[in-house]
Design a protein around this motif. Structure first.
Motif, PDB file in Angstrom:
ATOM      1  N   THR A  81       0.834  -1.192   0.000  1.00  0.00           N
ATOM      2  CA  THR A  81       0.000   0.000   0.000  1.00  0.00           C
ATOM      3  C   THR A  81       0.870   1.244   0.000  1.00  0.00           C
ATOM      4  O   THR A  81       2.022   1.217   0.419  1.00  0.00           O
ATOM      5  N   SER A 115       1.817   5.184   1.091  1.00  0.00           N
ATOM      6  CA  SER A 115       1.798   5.921   2.352  1.00  0.00           C
ATOM      7  C   SER A 115       0.661   6.947   2.406  1.00  0.00           C
ATOM      8  O   SER A 115       0.290   7.402   3.482  1.00  0.00           O
ATOM      9  N   SER A 116       0.078   7.287   1.258  1.00  0.00           N
ATOM     10  CA  SER A 116      -1.043   8.231   1.250  1.00  0.00           C
ATOM     11  C   SER A 116      -2.376   7.545   1.542  1.00  0.00           C
ATOM     12  O   SER A 116      -3.412   8.206   1.567  1.00  0.00           O
ATOM     13  N   SER A 117      -2.363   6.234   1.774  1.00  0.00           N
ATOM     14  CA  SER A 117      -3.593   5.510   2.104  1.00  0.00           C
ATOM     15  C   SER A 117      -4.180   6.017   3.411  1.00  0.00           C
ATOM     16  O   SER A 117      -3.456   6.453   4.304  1.00  0.00           O
ATOM     17  N   THR A 118      -5.494   5.951   3.494  1.00  0.00           N
ATOM     18  CA  THR A 118      -6.202   6.285   4.724  1.00  0.00           C
ATOM     19  C   THR A 118      -7.099   5.101   5.072  1.00  0.00           C
ATOM     20  O   THR A 118      -7.328   4.228   4.222  1.00  0.00           O
ATOM     21  N   PRO A 119      -7.651   5.070   6.291  1.00  0.00           N
ATOM     22  CA  PRO A 119      -8.566   3.971   6.612  1.00  0.00           C
ATOM     23  C   PRO A 119      -9.776   3.934   5.672  1.00  0.00           C
ATOM     24  O   PRO A 119     -10.318   2.868   5.400  1.00  0.00           O
ATOM     25  N   ASP A 120     -10.173   5.093   5.149  1.00  0.00           N
ATOM     26  CA  ASP A 120     -11.323   5.155   4.252  1.00  0.00           C
ATOM     27  C   ASP A 120     -10.977   4.798   2.807  1.00  0.00           C
ATOM     28  O   ASP A 120     -11.847   4.439   2.021  1.00  0.00           O
ATOM     29  N   ARG A 121      -9.686   4.940   2.449  1.00  0.00           N
ATOM     30  CA  ARG A 121      -9.269   4.661   1.071  1.00  0.00           C
ATOM     31  C   ARG A 121      -7.856   4.097   1.053  1.00  0.00           C
ATOM     32  O   ARG A 121      -6.886   4.830   1.213  1.00  0.00           O
TER      33      ARG A 121
END
Length: 138
Positions: A26, A28-34
């Protein structure tokens, strides 16, 4: 013979989990929502494959006249997100040549038709993709 079978089973038990870890990453700009992936089990694909992608680029690339006259050539590296539906988002230049050529590469990628999205465990996911766009003076 039993040692050989045992070794094969042990290697399989160790290798398969490692292989699954290697094939998915994944961003590093991933968020729990995306969750945004950089490495997936099934790579995104331009509809029709790489040959169709090459054809699309050849038919739609507009070499800026000023850049062409100045003899500017090279490769612009573009990064973009292919969303779960195959749409193109967040087009950016990773490595450019000149403002004119960089802008044309961004325009070209941003105007692409939907891709077949990348997949993890058979499910479509948001995935980053890097693409070089070649400019050559002929």
């Amino acid at each position: 013979m039993h040692t050989s079978i045992l070794l094969t089973v042990l290697l399989t038990l160790v290798w398969l989990p490692l292989q699954a870890q290697i094939r998915v990453q994944t961003d590093s700009s991933s968020t729990p929502d995306r969750v945004i992936y950089t490495l997936v089990q099934q790579q995104p694909e331009f509809s029709g494959g790489m040959n169709k992608l090459g054809q699309y680029i050849q038919e739609n690339l507009r070499y800026p006249k000023a850049a062409q006259a100045a003899g500017l050539a090279g490769r612009v590296f573009i990064r973009f997100l292919i969303n779960k539906q195959g749409g193109i988002e967040k087009v950016q230049v990773l490595k450019g040549i000149s403002p004119e050529l960089d802008a044309e590469a961004v325009r070209l990628v941003a105007s692409m038709p939907n891709w077949l999205p990348g997949k993890v465990d058979g499910q479509a996911v948001d995935c980053l993709y890097n693409l070089p766009i070649n400019f050559s003076v002929r």
